[in-house]
Motif scaffolding. Sequence first.
Motif, short mmCIF file in Angstrom:
data_model
loop_
_atom_site.label_atom_id
_atom_site.label_comp_id
_atom_site.label_asym_id
_atom_site.label_seq_id
_atom_site.Cartn_x
_atom_site.Cartn_y
_atom_site.Cartn_z
N ASP A 93 25.63 100.23 -49.52
CA ASP A 93 25.12 100.16 -47.79
C ASP A 93 24.88 101.68 -47.46
O ASP A 93 24.07 101.75 -46.54
CB ASP A 93 26.30 99.65 -47.25
CG ASP A 93 26.63 98.14 -47.28
OD1 ASP A 93 25.62 97.63 -48.01
OD2 ASP A 93 27.42 97.57 -47.30
N HIS A 94 25.46 102.68 -47.94
CA HIS A 94 25.11 103.99 -47.45
C HIS A 94 24.32 104.98 -48.17
O HIS A 94 23.79 106.07 -47.46
CB HIS A 94 26.81 104.62 -47.10
CG HIS A 94 27.47 103.91 -46.03
ND1 HIS A 94 28.20 102.86 -46.22
CD2 HIS A 94 27.79 104.06 -44.75
CE1 HIS A 94 28.75 102.34 -45.13
NE2 HIS A 94 28.35 103.07 -44.32
N VAL A 95 24.27 104.75 -49.37
CA VAL A 95 23.62 105.86 -50.22
C VAL A 95 22.54 105.51 -50.60
O VAL A 95 21.55 106.38 -50.69
CB VAL A 95 24.65 106.07 -51.21
CG1 VAL A 95 23.94 107.27 -52.20
CG2 VAL A 95 25.91 106.70 -51.02
N LEU A 96 22.20 104.28 -51.22
CA LEU A 96 20.94 103.71 -51.48
C LEU A 96 19.94 103.50 -50.46
O LEU A 96 20.32 102.98 -49.44
CB LEU A 96 20.96 102.49 -52.43
CG LEU A 96 21.91 102.51 -53.70
CD1 LEU A 96 21.94 101.07 -54.24
CD2 LEU A 96 21.03 103.52 -54.71
N PRO A 97 18.86 103.82 -50.60
CA PRO A 97 17.80 103.59 -49.59
C PRO A 97 17.70 101.87 -49.44
O PRO A 97 17.71 101.03 -50.15
CB PRO A 97 16.49 104.06 -49.96
CG PRO A 97 16.67 104.32 -51.67
CD PRO A 97 18.03 104.28 -51.97
N SER A 98 17.44 101.78 -48.09
CA SER A 98 17.27 100.24 -47.81
C SER A 98 16.06 99.64 -48.40
O SER A 98 14.92 100.14 -48.65
CB SER A 98 17.23 100.02 -46.16
OG SER A 98 15.86 100.53 -45.74
N ALA A 99 16.29 98.29 -48.70
CA ALA A 99 14.98 97.58 -49.57
C ALA A 99 14.12 97.25 -48.42
O ALA A 99 12.92 97.02 -49.05
CB ALA A 99 15.78 96.18 -50.37
N GLU A 100 14.62 97.25 -47.15
CA GLU A 100 13.31 96.73 -46.23
C GLU A 100 12.63 98.04 -45.81
O GLU A 100 13.46 98.80 -45.39
CB GLU A 100 14.16 96.00 -45.21
CG GLU A 100 14.65 94.70 -45.57
CD GLU A 100 15.45 94.25 -44.40
OE1 GLU A 100 15.49 94.68 -43.42
OE2 GLU A 100 16.22 93.22 -44.73
N PRO A 101 11.22 97.62 -45.55
CA PRO A 101 10.40 99.08 -45.23
C PRO A 101 10.94 99.14 -43.56
O PRO A 101 11.08 98.22 -42.76
CB PRO A 101 9.18 98.95 -45.29
CG PRO A 101 9.22 97.36 -45.43
CD PRO A 101 10.40 97.04 -46.12
#
Length: 68
Positions: free
Chosen positions: A26-34
């Motif tokens: 939730d906090h480190v990975l970039p979000s999957a949605e543009p």
Amino acid sequence: MYALIVPVSTPFVLLATIMGLSWWEDHVLPSAEPVEPPAEAPFTPAASAQHLELPRVDMTLTKEVARR
């Protein structure tokens, strides 16, 4: 007594690992949605694909049929 610590603590270690990975996702990975929609139009194919006709099962395999 110390032999019981590992089997008893295993579920808690697994739970902490899952919770940590969930937080990391939730906090480190970039979000999957543009964040913004793409500026260019989506890709549309110019022509539809042509499907080749498959030889029938009862047709004998000849050079002409094999070339298709």
